[in-house]
Design an enzyme around this catalytic site. Sequence first.
Site, short mmCIF file in Angstrom:
data_model
loop_
_atom_site.label_atom_id
_atom_site.label_comp_id
_atom_site.label_asym_id
_atom_site.label_seq_id
_atom_site.Cartn_x
_atom_site.Cartn_y
_atom_site.Cartn_z
NE ARG A 185 -4.42 -0.73 0.14
CZ ARG A 185 -4.68 -1.78 -0.65
NH1 ARG A 185 -3.74 -2.23 -1.48
NH2 ARG A 185 -5.86 -2.36 -0.65
CG HIS B 185 -3.09 -0.22 -6.70
ND1 HIS B 185 -3.35 0.50 -5.55
CD2 HIS B 185 -3.30 -1.52 -6.36
CE1 HIS B 185 -3.70 -0.33 -4.58
NE2 HIS B 185 -3.68 -1.55 -5.04
CD GLU C 203 -2.47 3.76 -5.01
OE1 GLU C 203 -1.30 3.43 -4.79
OE2 GLU C 203 -3.36 2.96 -5.26
C1 GLV Z 1 -5.35 -4.43 -3.93
O1 GLV Z 1 -4.53 -3.61 -3.66
C2 GLV Z 1 -6.02 -5.21 -2.94
O2 GLV Z 1 -5.90 -4.91 -1.74
O3 GLV Z 1 -6.73 -6.15 -3.33
#
Ligand code: GLV
Length: 328
Positions: free
Chosen positions: A242, A289, A271
């Site tokens: 994250r 991401h 982000e």
């Molecule tokens: C993506 O970042 C998730 O947490 O599934």
Amino acid sequence: MTQRKPAILVARAIFPNVLDRLRAHLNVSSNQDDVPWTPEALCAALQGKAGILTTGAERVDRALLAACPELRIAANMAVGYNNFDLEAMTERGVVATNTPDVLTETTADFGFALMMATARRMPESEHYLRAGHWKRWRYDMFAGAEVHGSTLGILGMGRIGQGIARRGALGFGMKVIYHNRSRLDAATEAACGATYVSKAELLQQADHLVLVLPYSAQNHHAIGAPELAQMKPTATLTNIARGGIVDDAALAVALRERRIAAAGLDVFEGEPQINPELLTVPNVVLTPHIASATLPTRQAMADLAADNLIAYLTMGRAITPLNSPVGA
Ligand code: GLV
């Protein structure tokens, strides 16, 4: 008399087949145009709704809960859930769910691939080629870091971390070390070929450090200037966890000054805004991401989020609950 279907909101665009599946059981409002909603607009759209399908970007916090008293469940289409104030949800009797397991292997694939692309400088060399700079071979051109046989360090050893460990140990003959809030049992450690070490040992010994820990206030800037300073100057850092776990400003300085060799980042503080410094250093691989982004996996995540809503709102039992509020 037919019972009215509970009303839900799908906060972002989603597979049309998932909307159809939801509509069979629930009264669905959706955002197929993917309009970016302010928290106020989200709150307005959520009025009178018993459930919401979120994607990890929409915050479910005290303010939203207070303004949406009819909400009973928020189903996140993500395994991470730092967009939820779980304590507040539990207090208000709102069930939270996420999408564990269905994305584990896909995300581990990506974490490993990003680490390799970073170590072997693939995007950097591709940009060089596309820009027309490649005129002849040179012995040290884009020489990167060895992957096979090197030491893979994993910070955060949940399901995805274990998947990355297995890939490293079994596929690439890497020595795998890890640090986690709690140590794994011996059988799990053996199955993924990983050895538990302190965080300091992890930082100091890893040739490739991969971050897979959940975000929490305690983990904010778990990797900042002091931690980067402990890493080998030849090491790489990969973050698929994250934004906010890494201090992006401190990382940009470390990369520019070559205090570590390179970084691969799929997640960023704030982000989709990116620290502008990261955009100007060459030794960083940046992806938007996408660690769980294969169509089968995103479909499975959406299906599970939808099934959580359907199961809870029609039968009173969520499939993958994160909390169990009293009276919910
Ligand atoms: C993506 O970042 C998730 O947490 O599934």
